[in-house]
Design an enzyme around this catalytic site. Structure first.
Site, PDB file in Angstrom:
ATOM      1  N   ASN A  44      37.543  42.658  41.198  1.00  0.00           N
ATOM      2  CA  ASN A  44      37.835  43.693  40.220  1.00  0.00           C
ATOM      3  C   ASN A  44      38.933  44.624  40.733  1.00  0.00           C
ATOM      4  OD1 ASN A  44      37.853  45.820  38.470  1.00  0.00           O
ATOM      5  ND2 ASN A  44      35.629  45.810  38.160  1.00  0.00           N
ATOM      6  N   ASP A  45      38.606  45.459  41.688  1.00  0.00           N
ATOM      7  CA  ASP A  45      39.607  46.414  42.173  1.00  0.00           C
ATOM      8  C   ASP A  45      40.869  45.723  42.664  1.00  0.00           C
ATOM      9  OD1 ASP A  45      37.679  48.197  41.637  1.00  0.00           O
ATOM     10  OD2 ASP A  45      37.068  48.512  43.720  1.00  0.00           O
ATOM     11  N   VAL A  46      40.697  44.606  43.345  1.00  0.00           N
ATOM     12  CA  VAL A  46      41.858  43.989  43.994  1.00  0.00           C
ATOM     13  C   VAL A  46      42.803  43.364  42.985  1.00  0.00           C
ATOM     14  CG1 VAL A  46      40.592  43.532  46.117  1.00  0.00           C
ATOM     15  CG2 VAL A  46      40.691  41.785  44.325  1.00  0.00           C
TER      16      VAL A  46
END
Ligand SMILES: NC(=O)c1ccc[n+]([C@@H]2O[C@H](COP(=O)([O-])OP(=O)(O)OC[C@H]3O[C@@H](n4cnc5c(N)ncnc54)[C@H](OP(=O)(O)O)[C@@H]3O)[C@@H](O)[C@H]2O)c1
Ligand SMILES: NC(=O)c1ccc[n+]([C@@H]2O[C@H](COP(=O)([O-])OP(=O)(O)OC[C@H]3O[C@@H](n4cnc5c(N)ncnc54)[C@H](OP(=O)(O)O)[C@@H]3O)[C@@H](O)[C@H]2O)c1
Lengths: 97, 469, 97, 469
Positions: free
Chosen positions: B395-397
Site C-alpha cells: 500500500n504505502d510503497v
C-alpha cells in the site's frame, strides 16, 4: 577511576569505531540476517556467565550464573542457526555477486 | 585489567574478537554472508573454550549441563521458527541475551556481598549501568516479541499521566543509584533498581505500534550489545567489551537505516504515540475524502485473464503478502504465468513489509529465483512498458501521494511507480490504509482494478484461474 | 608476555581494523593529501620523544630525546601544513560535493 | 599499561585518538577533507598537551625549545615546497618521523642501560623491532627523497651479489637480535643492529626506479606508522600504539591502491629491478618496431589553428606536464580557447603523472575550475564527439596497446581513448617511451599529430598562436 577501567574505555571506543565502519556498507536485503547475526554475537555475555558461575559449590551467584549461561547459550546457538537459515535462502544471490 | 587472565586466554580472545569483526564484515555482502556467519560462530566457540580454561572456572559439570540445555533449546527454536516470524524470533533471543547480562551483574553483586572486598565506585556504577541496560533489553524485547507474535494487541498503548510517571520512575532510579553508590552493599536498593529497570523496558516499548517493532528490536539489539559491554566492565573482560561495542554500533547503524528507509526519524518512531492525536485526525480526513471517490473492482476470473494474456507482469509484494503467508502461492502463480510465456518480474521496495529485506526473505523461502527480484531503481523505468502491475498486499510503497502531496506523512518516500503501468491490479482485503495510515489515491485511478480478499486465497484462486486458460 | 603487552596488542589490532575500514573509501584525487595527512599523524612519535627526554638534567637519553622531538615536530607541523595547502586547492571541489 | 599515567591524560589520549580517526575519515571526502585535516591537527595538539602534563616530564625549557625549532623548520618547509615536489616532501617528513622513532628506542635503551632495572624479554624485542622499522623508514625515505628530487639518478641501482648480500645482512641482524635478547644490556650489539637497520633502508629502496617512489613512500609511510606503534609498545603508551596502527593500516591500503592503479603487483614494483633484463629487452624490441613506422609532425602554428577552430577540445595532461611545470600555461591556453568559444574539458587519468591525484593537484594549483576536470569513465564516451584531443606529456595513459596487446606490460590498464577523437595532438619532447618503457602506437596513427618540444615552451607558443587567431 581505575587503570583497568580506562583501558577498557579505550578498547570500547575503538571497537565501536570498528562496528560503525564495518556495518555501514550493508545492502538492505542483508539487514535482517545482519540483525540476527550481530544479536547472536551479543550472546557473548555467555562468557561473563561462565566466569561468575565458575565458583565451586552452590551459592546464589552460581545459580544465577547458571541461569545466565542457559539464556545466553540459547541466544548464541539460536541466533547463529537462525541467521544461517536465512542466509541459506540467499545462496542464489551468490551466483549474482 | 584487574584480574590477570593468563596470556593464552587473552590472545584467543583477541583472535575471537577479530573473527567477530571479519564475520560482521562478510555478513555485509551477499556472496560472503554465510561464511561471515560461520566465522562469527567459530569466534564464539574459541571465546567460550578459552574462558573454560580460566582458573576461576571450577564446577564444569554444572556449566556443561547449562550449555547443553541452552544449545538444545536454541537449536529447537531455530528449527521451529517460520521465516515470517524472524523479527519476533530475533526479539526473543535478544531479550534472553539482555536477561543474561542482568543476571551476571546481579550475581557479581551477590558475590561481592558475600566477600569481604570493598566495592569500588566504578564497579558500582558499571554494575548499575549493566543492570539498567540489561533489564530494559530483557522486558522491552519480550514485550516487542509479544506484540509481533500478536500475543497482545500491537496497537500503541498509552495511559493517562504516562509521561509524568516515566519521569517519576527515572528520578527514583537516579536517587536509588546515588544511594547505592553511597552504601554499595545494600541488596534491597539494588533489587529495587533491578525492578525499575525491568519496568522501564515495558514503559519504553508499550507506546510503540506493532509496525515499528522491527526498529525497536534492532534498537534493543544494540542495547543488548551495550549490556554485554557493561558486563565486560563489571568483570574487566576485554572480550565482552569489544563484542558488546561491535553489536552496539551495528545495532545503532541498522536502526538508523531502517528509520531512514521509512523516512521517519527515530524519535518519531519512539514517541509518535504521544502525538498521535494530530496525525490520526489527518489520516482520518484522508479516509473520508476517500469515500466520495469510486474504485473499479474485479473478481479473480477477470484478474486471471488479464494476467494470463499480458506480455509482461510485475509483481509488487507488500506487508499483506507476509501477513497472509501468500509467498508460495505467489511463486506458483508466477510459474503458471511463465508457462504461458508471460514475462514475470518481482519489484522489491526497500521498506516493503515490516523490516528491511522482509520480502526478499519470504520470496527466497518460496524459492523464487533471485534474478527475478528487482530493486526499486531498476524496475521503475520498466514499469511504463509493463502490461500489468500486480500489487499484493502493498500500500504505502505504491502510494503516488509520496511523489506530490507535500503534506502527506509519506511525502518524499521513493515509491514503486505502478501507476505508470498499463494496468494495475491491487490485492487487499478492503480499503484500509497501510502502515502509515494514509489513504492511497492509486486505488481510485481508472487504470487500477481492486481485487478484494485475503492475499493467500485470492492468489490461489488466480492460480487455478490461470491454469484453466 | 606481560599483561600490558597483551592489552597493547588488543588495542593495536582494533586500531588497525579501524584504519583499514576508515581508509578504503577514499577517492583517488585525495590519496596524496591523505598520504601526507596520515604521515603527519605518524608524527605522534613526538609524544614518545617527550616522555623519554622528560628526565631532569643532561643524559644521552635526554639529548637523543630532544633531537627526536625536533624531528618529530617537523614531521607533524610540516605534514599538517602541507596537507592543508594541498586541500586548499581542492576547495572548488567542495562546491561539487 | 606498566606505568600508571593518571586517568586524565589517558582520557585526553582517547579523545585525541578519536579525533585522528574522525580526521582520517573526513580526509576521505572532498567536502570534508580540510576539516578532517584540522581535526587530526587538533587531536595532535591535545595529545602533546596531555603528555606535557605527565609527571615524568620535567625539563620543560629544553622540550619547548625543541618543539619551537621543529615547528619553525616544519612551517618553512611547508611554505617553500612546490606542489609538484609534494611526493618527495612527504617522503622527507616521513623519514624524519622514522628517525624520531629510532631515536626514542635508542634513548630508552640508554635509560635502561643507566638504570638498574632488568630489561624484560618483550621490551627488548619491541625495542629491536622499533629500531628496525624506524631505521628502515629513515634511510629508505631519505633515499626516496633524493631520487625524486633528482639529487641522485632515479634509475634502479643494482650491484652484483645484491641478493646474497641482503640475505647475509638479514642473517646478521637475526643473530644480533638473538644475542641481544640473551644479554639485553650490550650497547655494542645494539648499535650494530641500529646500523644494520639503516643499511637495510638503503638496500631496500636502491633497486627501485624513481617512477615507483610514490609507491615506496606510501609503503614507508605505513612503516613509519608501525614504527610509532613499536615505540608505543616500548613505552607502553596507548596513544602511540593506536595512532601508529591507524597510519600503518592507511599506508598499506593506499599503497595497494596505487599499485592497482598502475596495474602492477607490489612485489613487482619492489623487486622488478632484479628481473629487469627480460622486460627491458621486450620494450627494446618495441622501440625498434617503432623506427620503421612514421609519425605526422606539426608545428605550434598549425597546432594553434587546429585548436582555435575546433568546437570541442579535451586536454589530457600527463607526467610530462608535471615535469615541465606547464600547468599554468595550459590553463592560459584553455582560457584563450574558451574566449574563442571552444568548449574545453580536461581528462584526468587516475594514474596520470607519478602519484594519485597528481594532475588534480597541479591543475588546481593553476586554478583550473574543478567542474572542467573529468574522470576517465566520464570523458571516454565523449571523446568520439571531440574535435581535438590535446595530449600534453602523457604517454602510457593514452596507449591503445593497453586495450588489445596482451603481451604489453600495460595490457589491461584502462586508458583515455584519445584515438577515438577526430584528431589527436601529442606534445612531448621526442619519441621516448613513458614510465612503463613501452612504445606507443598512438603516435603512428594518421589522426595523430606530434608536436615535439618541452611542454612548457610548446604550450606557451600555442597560447600566443591562439591569441593571434
Ligand atoms: N520495511 C521496513 O523496514 C519497515 C519497518 C516498519 C514499518 N515499515 C512501513 O511499512 C510499510 C510497508 O508498506 P507496504 O506497502 O509493504 O505495507 P502497508 O503499506 O502496511 O500496506 C499493507 C496492506 O496490506 C493489506 N493487507 C493486510 N493484510 C492482508 C491480507 N491478509 N491479505 C491481503 N492484504 C492484506 C492491508 O490493507 P487491507 O487491510 O485493506 O487488506 C494494508 O493496506 C511502509 O509504510 C513502511 O514505512 C517498514
Ligand atoms: N599516478 C601514479 O600513482 C603513478 C605512480 C607511479 C607510476 N605511475 C605510472 O606513470 C605513468 C603515467 O603515465 P603518463 O602518461 O602520465 O606519463 P608517462 O607515461 O610516464 O609519459 C610521460 C611522457 O611525458 C614526456 N615528457 C617528459 N618530460 C616532458 C617535458 N618536459 N615536456 C613534454 N613532454 C615530456 C615523456 O616523453 P618524452 O621524453 O619523449 O618527452 C614521456 O613519454 C603510468 O605508466 C603510471 O602507471 C603512476
Amino acid at each position: 577511576m581505575s587503570e583497568g577501567l580506562v583501558t577498557g574505555l579505550v578498547v570500547f571506543v575503538l571497537a565501536s569505531f570498528v562496528g560503525f565502519e564495518v556495518i555501514n556498507k550493508v545492502p538492505p536485503t542483508l539487514h535482517t540476517p545482519l540483525m540476527s547475526g550481530s544479536n547472536a554475537i551479543s550472546g557473548i555475555a555467555v562468557i561473563g556467565a561462565l566466569l561468575v558461575s565458575g565458583a565451586q559449590g552452590w551459592s546464589i551467584t552460581v545459580i544465577l550464573g547458571l541461569i545466565a549461561i542457559i539464556l545466553a547459550t540459547i541466544n548464541v546457538v539460536g541466533g547463529f542457526l537462525v541467521t544461517d537459515r536465512m542466509l541459506q535462502m540467499f545462496k542464489k544471490k551468490e551466483v549474482k555477486a | 585489567m584487574s584480574e590477570f587472565l593468563p596470556t593464552g586466554i587473552q590472545l584467543s580472545y583477541l583472535i575471537a574478537a577479530s573473527l567477530f569483526i571479519l564475520g560482521l564484515k562478510e555478513l555485509g555482502s551477499p556472496a560472503t554472508a554465510r561464511r561471515g556467519n560461520v566465522l562469527a560462530a567459530v569466534g564464539m566457540l574459541i571465546a567460550i573454550a578459552a574462558t573454560l580454561l580460566d582458573q576461576s572456572v571450577l564446577n564444569y559439570q554444572m556449566i556443561l549441563v547449562g550449555i547443553l540445555i541452552g544449545s538444545l533449546l536454541g537449536t529447537i527454536m531455530a528449527q521451529k521458527v517460520e521465516m515470517t516470524a524472524m523479527p519476533q524470533m530475533v526479539g526473543l533471543l535478544n531479550g534472553l541475551g539482555g536477561g543474561a547480562s542482568t543476571l551476571i551483574a546481579v550475581a557479581e553483586f551477590w558475590r561481592l556481598l558475600g566477600s569481604s572486598e570493598t566495592v569500588g565506585l566504578d564497579s558500582t556504577i558499571t554494575m548499575i549501568l549493566s543492570v539498567l541496560i540489561g533489564g530494559v533489553t530483557l522486558t522491552g524485547s519480550l514485550l516487542a516479541f509479544a506484540k509481533l507474535q500478536e500475543l497482545i494487541s500491537g496497537a500503541p498503548t498509552i495511559f493517562p499521566l504516562q509521561r509524568p510517571i516515566n519521569f517519576g520512575i527515572a528520578i527514583a532510579f537516579l536517587v536509588g543509584s546515588i544511594y547505592l553508590i553511597g552504601s554499595p552493599k545494600d541488596p534491597v536498593i539494588f533489587l529495587v533498581l533491578v525492578g525499575i529497570s525491568l519496568v522501564f523496558g515495558l514503559l519504553f516499548v508499550m507506546p510503540i505500534g506493532g509496525g515499528d517493532m522491527p526498529v525497536v528490536i534492532s534498537l534493543l539489539n544494540s542495547f543488548s550489545g551495550l549490556a554485554a559491554s557493561a558486563a565486560g566492565f563489571v568483570l574487566m573482560n576485554n572480550m565482552l567489551i569489544i563484542s558488546g561495542a561491535l553489536v552496539g554500533a551495528s545495532g545503532i547503524i541498522l536502526t538508523q537505516i531502517m528509520c531512514k528507509a521509512m523516512n521517519r526519524s527515530l524519535t518519531n518512531v519512539l514517541f509518535s504515540a504521544f502525538t498521535k492525536g494530530a496525525s490520526g485526525a489527518s489520516s482520518g480526513t484522508g479516509a473520508t475524502q476517500a469515500t466520495d471517490k469510486t474504485v473499479r473492482q474485479i473478481d479473480t476470473e477477470e484478474g486471471a485473464m488479464m494476467l494470463g494474456y499480458a506480455r509482461s507482469v510485475v509483481i509488487v509484494p507488500g506487508y499483506g503478502m507476509a501477513v497472509a503467508q501468500a509467498q508460495h502461492s505467489v511463486r506458483e502463480l508466477a510459474d503458471q504465468l511463465e508457462r504461458l510465456g508471460v514475462d514475470v518480474k518481482y519489484a522489491i521496495h526497500p521498506v516493503a513489509g515490516r523490516m528491511p529485506g522482509h520480502m526478499n526473505v519470504l520470496l527466497a523461502e518460496a524459492n523464487v529465483p533471485y534474478p527475478q527480484l528487482y530493486d526499486m531503481d531498476d524496475i521503475n523505468p520498466e514499469l511504463e512498458r509493463t502490461d500489468v502491475a500486480l500489487v499484493i498486499g502493498a500500500n504505502d510503497v505504491v502510494n503516488p501521494a509520496a511523489r506530490h502531496d507535500t503534506n502527506s506523512p509519506i511525502y518524499g518516500m521513493p515509491i514503486l511507480e505502478v501507476d505508470k503501468a498499463q494496468h494495475t491490479i491491487v490485492i487487499k482485503r478492503g480499503m484500509n490504509a497501510g502502515f502509515s495510515g494514509v489513504d492511497n489515491e492509486l486505488f481510485y485511478k481508472d487504470k487500477t482494478m481492486m481485487l478484494f480478499g485475503g492475499a493467500r486465497d485470492v492468489v490461489t484462486q488466480l492460480v487455478s484461474g490461470v491454469k484453466q486458460l
